[in-house]
Design an enzyme around this catalytic site. Structure first.
Site, PDB file in Angstrom:
ATOM      1  N   LYS A  79      -1.471  -1.402  -8.029  1.00  0.00           N
ATOM      2  CA  LYS A  79      -1.768  -1.634  -6.617  1.00  0.00           C
ATOM      3  C   LYS A  79      -2.725  -2.802  -6.513  1.00  0.00           C
ATOM      4  O   LYS A  79      -3.606  -2.970  -7.352  1.00  0.00           O
ATOM      5  CB  LYS A  79      -2.432  -0.396  -6.002  1.00  0.00           C
ATOM      6  CG  LYS A  79      -2.366  -0.359  -4.489  1.00  0.00           C
ATOM      7  CD  LYS A  79      -1.055   0.207  -4.014  1.00  0.00           C
ATOM      8  CE  LYS A  79      -0.943   0.175  -2.500  1.00  0.00           C
ATOM      9  NZ  LYS A  79       0.288   0.846  -2.052  1.00  0.00           N
ATOM     10  N   GLY A 180       3.047  11.184  14.214  1.00  0.00           N
ATOM     11  CA  GLY A 180       3.278   9.763  13.926  1.00  0.00           C
ATOM     12  C   GLY A 180       4.755   9.418  14.017  1.00  0.00           C
ATOM     13  O   GLY A 180       5.587   9.976  13.314  1.00  0.00           O
ATOM     14  N   GLY A 182       6.167   6.156  13.788  1.00  0.00           N
ATOM     15  CA  GLY A 182       6.337   4.758  13.426  1.00  0.00           C
ATOM     16  C   GLY A 182       7.657   4.542  12.738  1.00  0.00           C
ATOM     17  O   GLY A 182       8.647   5.218  13.027  1.00  0.00           O
ATOM     18  N   VAL A 184       8.711   5.305   9.823  1.00  0.00           N
ATOM     19  CA  VAL A 184       9.242   6.482   9.131  1.00  0.00           C
ATOM     20  C   VAL A 184       9.411   7.661  10.105  1.00  0.00           C
ATOM     21  O   VAL A 184      10.500   8.236  10.216  1.00  0.00           O
ATOM     22  CB  VAL A 184       8.332   6.923   7.966  1.00  0.00           C
ATOM     23  CG1 VAL A 184       8.895   8.164   7.290  1.00  0.00           C
ATOM     24  CG2 VAL A 184       8.167   5.797   6.952  1.00  0.00           C
TER      25      VAL A 184
END
Ligand code: NAI
Length: 346
Positions: A79, A180, A182, A184
């Site tokens: 990452k 949520g 968004g 997804v």
């Protein structure tokens, strides 16, 4: 000492990079390359200090090792984080400098977009390195926005949870509370509605929640109410969704299954869910649809149907984890972590 820091987990390498001309300040953590090049997005974020940035990179890169291993991908985990600083605006020059640093790692780390980065940013980074994925695609090619692929994997994983916990083979009449909506959560809501689920929806963008509710014939509630809605499934698909002692105590569901990363606030929270009899689908297993698509793009392997078949395997993988948890009496997150660590040779 960094080597004793709580989030240091025998990471293979942690790179600290600075580029004077643009102010770029970045940390690239390579957790494991046991199974292949360390894959993991680049986050552009405001951190309190550089230690906070390092902690995020350490934690997220380990999560990526677990995620790619459990998704059966020939990749490891890494990452990158770029510190969002006033003196270092996200210019093309800064992104190119970051691309040079990634290039210098010679393919040990492969970057992609994460919070704060766009597919356009990836095209700028790609001027300097080929070890980048998540570039815009056209005409039915593999790649592009991973959100809908992630939703497809969550849908498959939720089906495994519903079968295990409720003994149901379909979603008809199953009540799912989605936090949520968004890229997804929105796609997931659409799929569940088509499959006959009953939905309760919430988003900090209240107008967005109302629009989805109106279109899908479901109900929208306030954001602070969604985690307490009596339902079969709670599905966290927002940012920074934290399942902590208080949220877990307030849940009125049989299953938690959603895409949000790092859903458990502390390692104890998996056991807390299990103690309440709530089946938890480990986040990095159920939300791997996006990385499966990103890796197919990077490796230039497979077509859209092959990506869909790989994502469909998430259902069986979760069924195995649930069965092992039931057999051993362990929490599902502990079962998944142990499986992932075995796969990466730890
Ligand atoms: P997104 O940014 O498209 O959507 C997030 C949505 O959540 C937005 O509509 C936002 O308004 C809403 N939201 C934010 N805080 C909220 C809160 N407290 N309560 C209710 N709604 C809230 O993000 P995306 O791509 O849909 O990702 C959702 C989650 O899934 C994130 O945690 C992400 O890290 C994770 N994830 C996403 C993948 C992907 O392929 N996009 C892959 C793996 C994980």
């Amino acid at each position: 000492m960094i080597f004793d820091a709580g989030d240091f987990d025998a990471h293979e390498a942690v790179h600290f990079a600075h580029h004077a001309a643009t102010g770029l300040t970045a940390v690239i953590a390579v957790h494991s390359t046991h199974l292949g090049p360390a894959a993991g997005g680049c986050r552009w974020w405001s951190y309190a200090d550089d230690r906070a940035a390092m902690t995020d990179a350490l934690r997220l890169s380990r999560g990526m090792s677990y995620k790619t291993a459990m998704a059966g991908l020939p990749m490891g985990g890494g990452k990158a984080v770029i510190m969002k600083l006033e003196r270092a605006p996200k210019t093309d020059a800064l992104l190119e400098a970051f691309g040079d640093i990634v290039a210098g790692l010679n393919g040990r780390y492969v970057t992609a977009e994460d919070v704060g980065m766009s597919d356009h940013d990836m095209t700028v980074i790609a001027r300097r390195t080929r070890h980048v994925s998540g570039l815009p695609v056209s005409g039915g090619a593999v790649g592009g926005n991973p959100g809908p692929w992630t939703a497809q994997g969550v849908f498959a994983g939720m089906r495994a949870a519903v079968a295990h916990q409720l003994g149901r083979s379909d979603f008809r009449g199953v009540h799912v509370a989605i936090q949520g909506l968004g890229s997804v959560g929105g796609a997931l809501a659409e799929k569940l509605a088509v499959a006959g689920a009953v939905l309760t929806l919430a988003d900090i963008d209240a107008a967005r929640a109302r629009a989805y509710a109106a279109r899908l014939g479901s109900r929208a509630v306030e954001v602070d109410a969604i985690a307490r809605v009596p339902a079969d499934v709670f599905s966290p698909n927002a940012l920074g969704a934290g399942l902590d002692a208080a949220t877990i105590a307030g849940l009125d569901v049989a299953i938690v299954a959603g895409a949000a990363n790092n859903q458990l606030a502390t390692p104890q929270d998996g056991a807390r869910l299990a103690a309440r009899g709530i089946l938890y689908a480990p986040d990095y297993v159920i939300n791997a649809g996006g990385i499966i698509n990103v890796v197919a793009e990077y490796l230039g392997q497979g077509d859209v149907p092959a990506v869909a078949r790989a994502i469909a395997l998430i259902e069986g993988r979760l069924a195995d984890i649930f069965a092992e948890a039931r057999r051993s009496g362990q929490a599902t997150d502990a079962v998944a972590d142990a499986m992932a660590r075995r796969l990466i040779g730890r």
